[in-house]
Design a protein around this motif. Structure first.
Motif, short mmCIF file in Angstrom:
data_model
loop_
_atom_site.label_atom_id
_atom_site.label_comp_id
_atom_site.label_asym_id
_atom_site.label_seq_id
_atom_site.Cartn_x
_atom_site.Cartn_y
_atom_site.Cartn_z
N GLN A 110 0.84 -1.19 0.00
CA GLN A 110 0.00 0.00 0.00
C GLN A 110 0.88 1.25 0.00
O GLN A 110 2.00 1.23 0.51
CB GLN A 110 -0.92 0.01 1.22
CG GLN A 110 -1.85 -1.19 1.32
CD GLN A 110 -2.70 -1.13 2.57
OE1 GLN A 110 -2.95 -0.07 3.12
NE2 GLN A 110 -3.12 -2.30 3.03
N PRO A 111 0.38 2.35 -0.57
CA PRO A 111 1.18 3.58 -0.55
C PRO A 111 1.30 4.14 0.87
O PRO A 111 0.37 4.02 1.67
CB PRO A 111 0.39 4.53 -1.46
CG PRO A 111 -1.02 4.02 -1.41
CD PRO A 111 -0.90 2.52 -1.28
N ARG A 113 1.77 7.37 1.49
CA ARG A 113 0.95 8.58 1.46
C ARG A 113 -0.44 8.21 0.98
O ARG A 113 -0.64 7.81 -0.16
CB ARG A 113 1.57 9.62 0.53
CG ARG A 113 2.83 10.28 1.06
CD ARG A 113 2.50 11.22 2.20
NE ARG A 113 3.70 11.88 2.71
CZ ARG A 113 3.69 12.69 3.76
NH1 ARG A 113 2.57 12.91 4.42
NH2 ARG A 113 4.81 13.24 4.17
N GLN A 114 -1.42 8.36 1.86
CA GLN A 114 -2.82 8.09 1.53
C GLN A 114 -3.62 9.34 1.83
O GLN A 114 -4.12 9.55 2.93
CB GLN A 114 -3.33 6.90 2.34
CG GLN A 114 -2.56 5.61 2.08
CD GLN A 114 -3.11 4.44 2.88
OE1 GLN A 114 -4.20 4.50 3.44
NE2 GLN A 114 -2.34 3.35 2.93
N GLY A 115 -3.69 10.21 0.84
CA GLY A 115 -4.34 11.50 1.05
C GLY A 115 -3.51 12.36 1.99
O GLY A 115 -2.32 12.60 1.75
N ASP A 117 -2.94 11.42 5.05
CA ASP A 117 -2.42 10.52 6.08
C ASP A 117 -1.07 9.94 5.67
O ASP A 117 -0.81 9.68 4.50
CB ASP A 117 -3.41 9.37 6.34
CG ASP A 117 -4.75 9.88 6.86
OD1 ASP A 117 -4.75 10.90 7.58
OD2 ASP A 117 -5.78 9.26 6.54
N VAL A 119 0.88 6.66 6.44
CA VAL A 119 0.59 5.34 6.99
C VAL A 119 1.77 4.40 6.78
O VAL A 119 2.21 4.18 5.64
CB VAL A 119 -0.67 4.73 6.33
CG1 VAL A 119 -0.98 3.38 6.94
CG2 VAL A 119 -1.85 5.67 6.46
#
Length: 294
Positions: A110-111, A113-115, A117, A119
């Protein structure tokens, strides 16, 4: 703390005040003064080390190294302290977690940077979620010390760089003419005399550092400003055993007295140190001492 403090509702006057001032939160408030002093004790030599290193880089004969030193001084001094504190601490914390994330969770798909957030996997968190409270506090305090050292190190570098240039060039040339290497002349001639010119600027920087310690509050460290605001705010019987009105003025007045006393002690110590360093030197201060002793 006292035996008669078991039922605060039955207390009044000095007994009530003595129990109020010895609660657990007040003990944390008193210990926070030690946090400030510890910050100064660690940050001052660390900032001086950053400053000395930055000044040496700025005056280096190797051009790229000199550019790095001058860029460090110019960039950090040109950014407002609050903006640098808020940006650098967040950026450094995320950089540490990102590096740990790459090492500990290579299969993460998963990235990061999520928006808005950031993570990372649980193993990469700094500190870990199950870590003790003192670990979280020590980690935050360490980030604060590093940030203070970098910021005030840039100002110290500018002061030390100017002090090095104030030492007469003829003395360096004379030392080299007598057979000293460039390195020997630097450490034996330039550095010992440089402190005489640097101390006034470093003294002012020390005073600014003392006044900047409330920035710990912005970094999430429970310092004296944090506890003064928490304890001084209005309290009702619903939230505390010792209800009172808005006493923030008295708490911040205590901080005012603390800082004034501390800066006055610093002035006395720095003045004596300056007299010691200027003794026998070919400076205005040294000449004044010679005339006074004549």
């Amino acid at each position: 703390m006292f035996s008669y403090c078991s039922d605060p509702d039955l207390l009044s006057g000095l007994r009530w005040l003595s129990c109020y001032l010895t609660t657990g939160k007040h003990m944390s408030f008193y210990l926070s003064f030690g946090t400030v002093l510890l910050l100064l004790a660690i940050t001052a030599p660390a900032a001086l080390a950053f400053g000395f290193g930055g000044a040496m880089m700025a005056r280096a004969r190797f051009a790229p190294l000199s550019w790095i030193g001058k860029a460090y001084i110019a960039v950090v001094r040109g950014v407002p302290d609050i903006a640098f504190f808020l940006f650098f601490v967040i950026a450094l914390d995320q950089a540490i977690e990102w590096l740990r994330h790459k090492v500990k969770c290579p299969d993460w798909d998963q990235p990061v940077r999520q928006g808005n957030d950031f993570v990372v996997c649980q193993e990469a968190k700094m500190p870990l979620g199950e870590a003790a409270q003192w670990v979280h506090e020590t980690y935050g305090f360490g980030l604060a010390v590093l940030t203070f050292a970098i910021v005030f190190g840039a100002f110290a570098a500018n002061v030390i760089y100017g002090a090095m240039r104030a030492v007469p060039r003829a003395q360096i040339e004379t030392a080299e003419a007598y057979g000293m290497t460039h390195r020997q002349a630097f450490w034996r001639i330039l550095v010992p005399q440089m402190w005489v010119y640097a101390l006034p600027g470093l003294s002012n920087l020390w005073m600014v550092l003392i006044k900047a310690t409330p920035l710990l509050f912005l970094l999430g460290v429970e310092d004296i400003v944090y506890w003064a605001r928490e304890l001084g705010g209005s309290k009702t019987a619903r939230f505390t055993a010792y209800p009172h009105g808005d006493w923030r003025m008295w708490y911040f007045l205590a901080l005012l007295v603390f800082y004034l006393c501390f800066t006055r002690v610093s002035e006395v110590v720095l003045e004596r140190l300056m007299k010691r360093l200027t003794h026998g030197q070919a400076t205005a201060g040294g000449e004044a001492q010679r005339r006074a002793n004549a």
